[in-house]
Write a protein that holds these residues in place. Structure first.
Motif, PDB file in Angstrom:
ATOM      1  N   ARG A  35      49.848   7.844  35.969  1.00  0.00           N
ATOM      2  CA  ARG A  35      48.942   8.304  37.030  1.00  0.00           C
ATOM      3  C   ARG A  35      49.544   9.448  37.820  1.00  0.00           C
ATOM      4  N   ARG A  41      54.975   9.261  46.136  1.00  0.00           N
ATOM      5  CA  ARG A  41      53.912  10.125  46.655  1.00  0.00           C
ATOM      6  C   ARG A  41      54.301  10.683  48.012  1.00  0.00           C
ATOM      7  N   GLU A  81      48.385  13.342  38.401  1.00  0.00           N
ATOM      8  CA  GLU A  81      48.152  13.916  39.724  1.00  0.00           C
ATOM      9  C   GLU A  81      49.024  15.137  39.961  1.00  0.00           C
ATOM     10  N   GLN A 130      47.471  18.039  38.182  1.00  0.00           N
ATOM     11  CA  GLN A 130      46.318  18.574  38.913  1.00  0.00           C
ATOM     12  C   GLN A 130      46.759  19.434  40.092  1.00  0.00           C
TER      13      GLN A 130
END
Ligand SMILES: Nc1ncnc2c1ncn2[C@@H]1O[C@H](COP(=O)(O)OP(=O)(O)OP(=O)(O)O)[C@@H](O)[C@H]1O
Ligand SMILES: [Mg+2]
Lengths: 266, 255, 257
Positions: free
Chosen positions: C171, C141, C175, C178
């Motif tokens: 996950r 991330r 993300e 999105q």
């Protein structure tokens, strides 16, 4: 930019470039001595010409070989004592905690500086010089054997004990080979150290050996001999390094090549 | 973890104490004549006494000055040379064979030549320290820089850092752990070498104090400079460990 | 937006020979398109991505971005690597702010922007952590935030989720999708996971092994926004996954070699 270095990096392979480097250094020396002609500094050419005189002289050759003999014996004794000690430290946390501070305290003490004290007890002969060499060589070998043994995979040892191997057998047959590359790094430092300790101890005891010739010549202002001896000792260091590299390649060709970090003198 | 390592540190005092006790016992029982081996208590007392003696402290100060001057010059030479050697093909091609030849030369053998060209003073001793401390730093820097993950450099380049900029913004910080490891070795080397050089020319410094004691057969006095250099080495090592913890907060732990 | 034409790459072998890693790759990627490169291990996916990034020079052919030939890395193309490649000496904040500082922002502005970005990738509160103190998923991330920070028009992602566990992987895929659906960057995404490629992409480029060539380009005509649970029941999705899996397996290359 550094992708290429990874492949090129790390080892400095013996071969032609170092020979060119030697010649280049001699050339720089020659030019430096010629152009500046600082008082008393002989140039490279006349120093090299001086070499046959020294190496041809029976007594000084014997002296140099005597130094090498002491160094070899001292190194062998140090190796035999240090490797088991280092391996044990690597496998026992308690033992390492016990011994480590003592090693840390003695590391920065120049072992050759103990020479005057040791000479009080053992005299100026071989025994003192041998002891000093043993002391000087031991520390890096112990340290690297310790590091090497500490890094041995726990699982390798588990499978060994599952096969029924006893403690000492595990140390000799699993830990020792696994730590060998690291031990050899310590050995290389040890060789340089042995040379330095040898020269300095002979300088202090002034009885025989290469160090004795070098510093006696300095005292008697025989500058050609001083420079020639510097060449001889440097060549010894380089040759021992090359020989060591050869042995290392034969012993641990399987491990990643690695140039050691540190010639630590003592 | 820290509690454990503290108790482990305490355990380490045991062999040192045992050695001192053995030493004391050898002297007390008369096994070793005090002329050859003074008692450790006498040595420690003399050490404490000397710590308040301005003349002795001056000698220690001179040794420290040479040690630091040599070490700092070696650092100032070794780090840039190592970085350039690893990142620039041309520099590397010249540097590698030179290092291959010069690193295994026992530098103390060069000391007579240094004395002849630079005299008996500070210069020759500092240059000798430089010669000995340089290679551990240079080799460690070179190896560290050659091992820097190229993707770190790429990430910086993609973020807009110039090719030259990555040398300072990526390669240097990424090499810092290696540089500090090399420095630790170099500091030990510097301690040892400066002492030996002072013993050889014996004009001043801790090495001279030892030689003077030897000449005058003051056995107690002989041990004092040895303890002093050990304490200096330990203190420098401690300082470096502290610097390591501060500078390398983000790097994986070592030792 | 990205035009790859006739790109080949040969590596010099240690012994002296050469190794043809990728051969004659032609590929055009439109602005805002999400393209995945799918292929077996060692087929040259990373090499192709590095060439587009300008990190590695091609042996032949050329790459241009928005009409300009690629000669080196630049902040128009942001890489995300499988190994994260975070700067270990910088904190999370320092890593994310790096590109902003390089772009000339003041420390205050860079830190403020970086802090906001760290929040969008779900790492609020971790600003002062060092990479070694983060889990793999958190590291990735941070790496994504570091790259997004300097606003590259193109993202070059080399198996960004390859080193993560299955759960974290899903996950992060969600993300990423999105994020992408919000600002529609051009993405070149390398993977060897078929479902990941189908789930994320507009097009999937399938490569052959040794040398890497383009074997097929498959349009993923699934509606967006996509949701994983809906897709798993979608026969079209199932068909695409099965077809692509067959394409990679078939013919079995190990046997031909
Ligand atoms: N620096 C290099 N030097 C020599 N050969 C290389 C180099 N980088 C890659 N190769 C070779 O090029 C080929 C393609 O490598 P690449 O890393 O691009 O594959 P990949 O498709 O990304 O594989 P993976 O899925 O395992 O990451 C491989 O055969 C590899 O051995
Ligand atoms: Mg890859």
């Amino acid at each position: 930019m550094s992708g290429a270095l990874l492949r090129a990096g790390g080892t400095l392979k013996p071969g032609l470039p170092p020979v060119f480097a030697c010649l280049g250094l001699l050339l720089v020396w020659q030019l430096y001595a010629r152009t500046l002609s600082v008082g008393g500094i002989p140039d490279a050419l006349s120093t090299v010409r001086e070499l046959p005189t020294i190496l041809g002289d029976r007594e000084s050759l014997y002296d140099i070989l005597d130094s090498l003999r002491r160094m070899a014996i001292g190194f062998a004794i140090a190796l035999a004592l240090s490797v088991p000690l280092g391996l044990l430290m690597g496998r026992s946390r308690l033992f390492a905690a016990l011994v480590n501070p003592l090693l840390m305290v003695s590391y920065p003490v120049p072992k050759a500086a103990l020479m005057p004290i040791i000479m009080l007890w053992l005299g100026v002969g071989d025994a003192s010089k041998l002891l000093v060499i043993v002391l000087g060589v031991s520390l890096p070998i112990i340290y690297h054997a310790y590091q090497g043994a500490r890094a041995v995979e726990e699982k390798m040892l588990w499978s060994a004990s599952a096969m029924g191997m006893s403690g000492p057998a595990r140390l000799a047959r699993i830990v020792l080979p696994a730590a060998l590359p690291e031990i050899l790094v310590g050995c290389r430092t040890g060789i340089v150290l042995a040379l330095i300790t040898m020269i300095t101890s002979e300088m202090i005891a002034r009885q025989s050996g290469a160090g004795n010739i070098l510093f006696s010549a300095l005292d008697m202002a025989q500058y050609e001999t001083v420079y020639a001896m510097i060449l001889v000792i440097s060549a010894l260091g380089i040759l021992l390094d090359v020989a060591f590299e050869y042995v290392r390649g034969a012993l641990v060709g399987w491990s990643e090549p690695r140039h050691d970090l540190a010639p630590i003198p003592a | 973890m820290s509690a454990l390592s503290r108790s482990e540190g305490l355990i380490g005092i045991v062999p040192i104490l045992a050695l001192l006790l053995l030493w004391q016992a050898a002297v007390s029982t008369g096994m070793a004549p005090p002329a050859l081996l003074p008692s450790p208590l006498a040595v420690l007392a003399r050490f404490a006494q000397n710590m308040a003696d301005p003349a002795f402290l001056a000698h220690a100060g001179i040794t420290l000055y040479r040690l630091f001057a040599g070490f700092l010059i070696a650092l100032a030479l070794g780090v840039p040379l190592g970085l350039l050697g690893a990142t620039n093909r041309g520099v590397g091609a010249v540097l590698k064979p030179l290092v291959r030849v010069l690193a295994p030369v026992p530098k103390i053998a060069l000391y007579p030549a240094l004395i002849l060209s630079l005299g008996f003073g500070d210069a020759s001793k500092i240059v000798l320290v430089v010669a000995d401390a340089l290679f551990p730093i240079l080799l460690a820097t070179y190896q560290g820089a050659a091992m820097v993950e190229p993707k770190l450099v790429w990430s910086a380049r993609a973020a807009g850092t110039s090719r030259g900029g990555t040398l300072f913004k990526v390669i240097l910080p990424a090499t810092l752990p290696s540089i500090l490891t090399g420095s630790r070795i170099a500091l030990v080397v510097a301690c040892i070498v400066v002492f030996l050089a002072e013993m050889i020319t014996s004009t001043d410094g801790l090495g001279y104090v030892l030689v003077r004691a030897v000449r005058n057969f003051q056995t107690v006095e002989m041990f004092v400079p040895l303890i002093a250099i050990s304490v200096i080495g330990l203190a420098l090592n401690g300082a470096l460990a502290l610097a390591r913890r501060r500078l390398l907060a983000g790097f994986p732990d070592e030792d | 937006m990205i035009a790859i034409s006739g790109v080949t790459k040969t590596f010099q072998r240690r012994g002296g020979g050469t190794h043809l890693a990728i051969d004659a790759i032609d590929l055009d990627i439109a602005e805002g398109e999400f393209v995945s490169i799918l292929g077996p291990s060692g087929c040259g996916k990373s090499t192709l991505l590095y060439i587009v990034g300008g990190f590695v020079a091609p042996s032949g052919g050329s790459v241009s971005v928005s009409g300009r030939a690629v000669t080196g890395p630049g902040p128009d193309r942001g890489p995300v690597f499988q190994e994260f490649a975070l700067f270990p000496w910088k904190t999370v904040l320092g890593n994310v702010a790096y590109g902003l500082r390089e772009a000339g922002l003041s420390r205050r502005d860079a830190d403020a922007k970086a802090t906001a970005l760290i929040a969008t990738v779900g790492l609020k509160g971790y600003e002062t952590f060092y990479p070694k103190e983060l889990s793999g998923g958190m590291k990735q991330r941070v790496a994504i935030a570091r790259t997004l920070a300097y606003g590259p028009a193109i993202l070059l992602m080399d198996e960004p989720f390859g080193a993560l566990d299955a759960h974290t992987r899903l996950r992060l895929q969600n993300e990423l999708l999105q994020l992408w659906e919000r600002d529609r960057k051009t993405v070149l995404f390398v993977t060897h996971a078929v479902e990941e490629a189908v789930f994320l992409s507009d097009r999937v480029v399938v490569m052959t092994r040794q040398p890497g060539r383009i074997k097929a380009v498959v349009d993923i005509d699934l509606p967006r926004p996509r949701r994983r649970d809906e897709l798993l029941l979608n026969p079209r999705y199932q068909r695409l996954v099965i077809d692509l899996e067959r394409m990679i397996e078939d013919p079995p290359e190990e046997m031909r070699a």
